[in-house]
Design a protein around this motif. Structure first.
Motif, PDB file in Angstrom:
ATOM      1  N   ASP A 137       0.900  -1.259  -0.154  1.00 29.70           N
ATOM      2  CA  ASP A 137       0.039   0.111   0.053  1.00 29.70           C
ATOM      3  C   ASP A 137       0.873   1.231  -0.111  1.00 29.70           C
ATOM      4  OD1 ASP A 137      -2.218   1.541  -0.121  1.00 29.70           O
ATOM      5  OD2 ASP A 137      -2.554   1.475   2.420  1.00 29.70           O
ATOM      6  N   GLU A 138       1.782   1.271  -1.068  1.00 27.46           N
ATOM      7  CA  GLU A 138       2.609   2.367  -1.129  1.00 27.46           C
ATOM      8  C   GLU A 138       3.006   2.828  -2.534  1.00 27.46           C
ATOM      9  OE1 GLU A 138       7.417   2.382  -0.126  1.00 27.46           O
ATOM     10  OE2 GLU A 138       7.081   0.727  -0.996  1.00 27.46           O
ATOM     11  N   TYR A 139       3.102   4.204  -2.448  1.00 23.23           N
ATOM     12  CA  TYR A 139       3.341   4.877  -3.783  1.00 23.23           C
ATOM     13  C   TYR A 139       4.596   5.212  -3.813  1.00 23.23           C
ATOM     14  CZ  TYR A 139      -1.950   5.793  -4.353  1.00 23.23           C
ATOM     15  OH  TYR A 139      -3.070   5.741  -4.519  1.00 23.23           O
ATOM     16  N   PHE A 140       5.454   5.456  -4.908  1.00 22.72           N
ATOM     17  CA  PHE A 140       6.878   5.697  -4.727  1.00 22.72           C
ATOM     18  C   PHE A 140       7.192   6.500  -6.206  1.00 22.72           C
ATOM     19  CE2 PHE A 140       6.287   1.293  -6.578  1.00 22.72           C
ATOM     20  CZ  PHE A 140       7.027   1.309  -7.617  1.00 22.72           C
ATOM     21  N   LEU A 141       8.069   7.210  -6.033  1.00 25.12           N
ATOM     22  CA  LEU A 141       8.513   8.232  -7.254  1.00 25.12           C
ATOM     23  C   LEU A 141      10.140   8.058  -7.074  1.00 25.12           C
ATOM     24  CD1 LEU A 141       7.911  10.075  -9.489  1.00 25.12           C
ATOM     25  CD2 LEU A 141       8.234  11.911  -7.968  1.00 25.12           C
ATOM     26  N   LEU A 142      10.700   7.172  -8.191  1.00 23.59           N
ATOM     27  CA  LEU A 142      12.120   7.031  -8.384  1.00 23.59           C
ATOM     28  C   LEU A 142      12.709   7.784  -9.500  1.00 23.59           C
ATOM     29  CD1 LEU A 142      12.106   3.247  -7.784  1.00 23.59           C
ATOM     30  CD2 LEU A 142      12.876   4.976  -6.197  1.00 23.59           C
ATOM     31  N   PRO A 143      13.304   9.063  -9.068  1.00 20.03           N
ATOM     32  CA  PRO A 143      13.970   9.703 -10.120  1.00 20.03           C
ATOM     33  C   PRO A 143      15.343   9.109 -10.945  1.00 20.03           C
ATOM     34  CG  PRO A 143      13.637  11.324  -8.254  1.00 20.03           C
ATOM     35  CD  PRO A 143      13.605   9.614  -7.683  1.00 20.03           C
ATOM     36  N   TYR A 144      15.563   9.388 -12.004  1.00 20.26           N
ATOM     37  CA  TYR A 144      16.831   8.843 -12.640  1.00 20.26           C
ATOM     38  C   TYR A 144      17.243   9.925 -13.603  1.00 20.26           C
ATOM     39  CZ  TYR A 144      13.890   7.772 -16.597  1.00 20.26           C
ATOM     40  OH  TYR A 144      12.904   7.706 -17.665  1.00 20.26           O
TER      41      TYR A 144
END
Length: 273
Positions: free
Chosen positions: A200-207
């Motif tokens: 139940d987790e939103y995530f945002l991974l920049p690159y």
């Protein structure tokens, strides 16, 4: 590492170039899984060359699925990629829906668009078919353009965090439990956005991307992601691992003379160790 888990890959097979099944099979085999495949089409070469031949395989798929079910073959996970027709979509929605009810994990890569537009040969019928397939998905992995088409959203050059997570939720509304959107541009940075149903987790991974185009990177990304999830990784960690591994492979291949062939995957499998 070896695993008794069995994965069925449903995607096109390319004769000249390391994309789709030609890229996915080596990755997941190297990760220790038992890999099987069901080609949705036979493709002469990667489409970037501008001239190609595609042979639809829907009848073969239908017959193969019937034989497999009569023989009692079982899988732990199934991934779908390129779909060539509504008849093929109907077949896969039925098959994957029944497999999902048995506890099989279904991964959907709605291959149809990039950079703001549909690929050659794709239509709004393709979009409608992919929307229906998301209803049986444990996890869908569209790029940003595909996510926009699937959700009838406005294409934007840059998104806020709130906007990209709202896009994630619209994909969840179509039925996919977990979501991973690649090739996003969020608040000035390239990123992968997602939601894990298990955590139940939103995530945002920049690159930071490597400025070169090599076909097949999405297929490799999905393969690594799927493999890591089946090894027990959480979705966010599996996405991060896939991002790092694909970037290493792209760097190794960025100076290839013929980039339309894609990544020379067999020479890069050490990256997965």
């Amino acid at each position: 590492m070896t695993s008794s888990k069995q994965i069925l890959l449903i995607n096109d097979i390319c004769g000249y170039g390391k994309v789709a099944l030609s890229a996915m099979i080596p990755v997941l085999t190297n990760m220790g899984y038992h890999i099987y495949n069901l080609p949705t089409a036979l493709v002469s070469n990667t489409l970037e060359y501008g001239k190609f031949r595609i042979q639809d395989t829907t009848d073969y798929m239908r017959d193969s699925i019937k034989v497999w079910e009569e023989l009692g073959f079982r899988f732990d996970a199934i991934s779908t990629g390129l779909i060539t027709s509504t008849a093929q979509a109907d077949l896969l929605i039925d098959f994957c829906g029944r497999e999902a009810q048995k506890g099989v994990l279904i991964f959907v890569d709605p291959i149809m668009a990039d950079n703001g537009s549909l690929y050659n040969g794709m239509s709004m019928e393709t979009v409608a078919n992919m929307k229906r397939l998301l209803a049986v998905a444990h996890c869908c992995v569209p790029n940003y353009t595909e996510a926009v088409y699937l959700t009838d959203s406005e294409y934007k050059d840059d998104l806020t965090r709130e906007e990209v997570f709202a896009l994630v939720d619209r994909l969840r509304d179509l039925g996919s439990r977990s979501v991973v959107i690649t090739s996003c541009h969020v608040e000035g940075s390239e990123a992968v956005a997602g939601y894990s149903a298990e955590q139940d987790e939103y995530f945002l991974l920049p690159y930071v991307s490597v400025p070169v185009f090599l076909p097949g990177t999405g297929d490799i990304f999905l393969s690594i992601l799927m493999g890591r999830l089946l090894q027990g990784m959480y979705l966010k960690a599996a996405v991060s691992d896939a991002m790092i591994s694909v970037k290493k492979m792209v760097i190794r291949n960025k100076d290839n003379d013929d980039k339309f062939k894609g990544i020379r995957i067999e020479a890069c499998l050490d990256v997965l160790q």
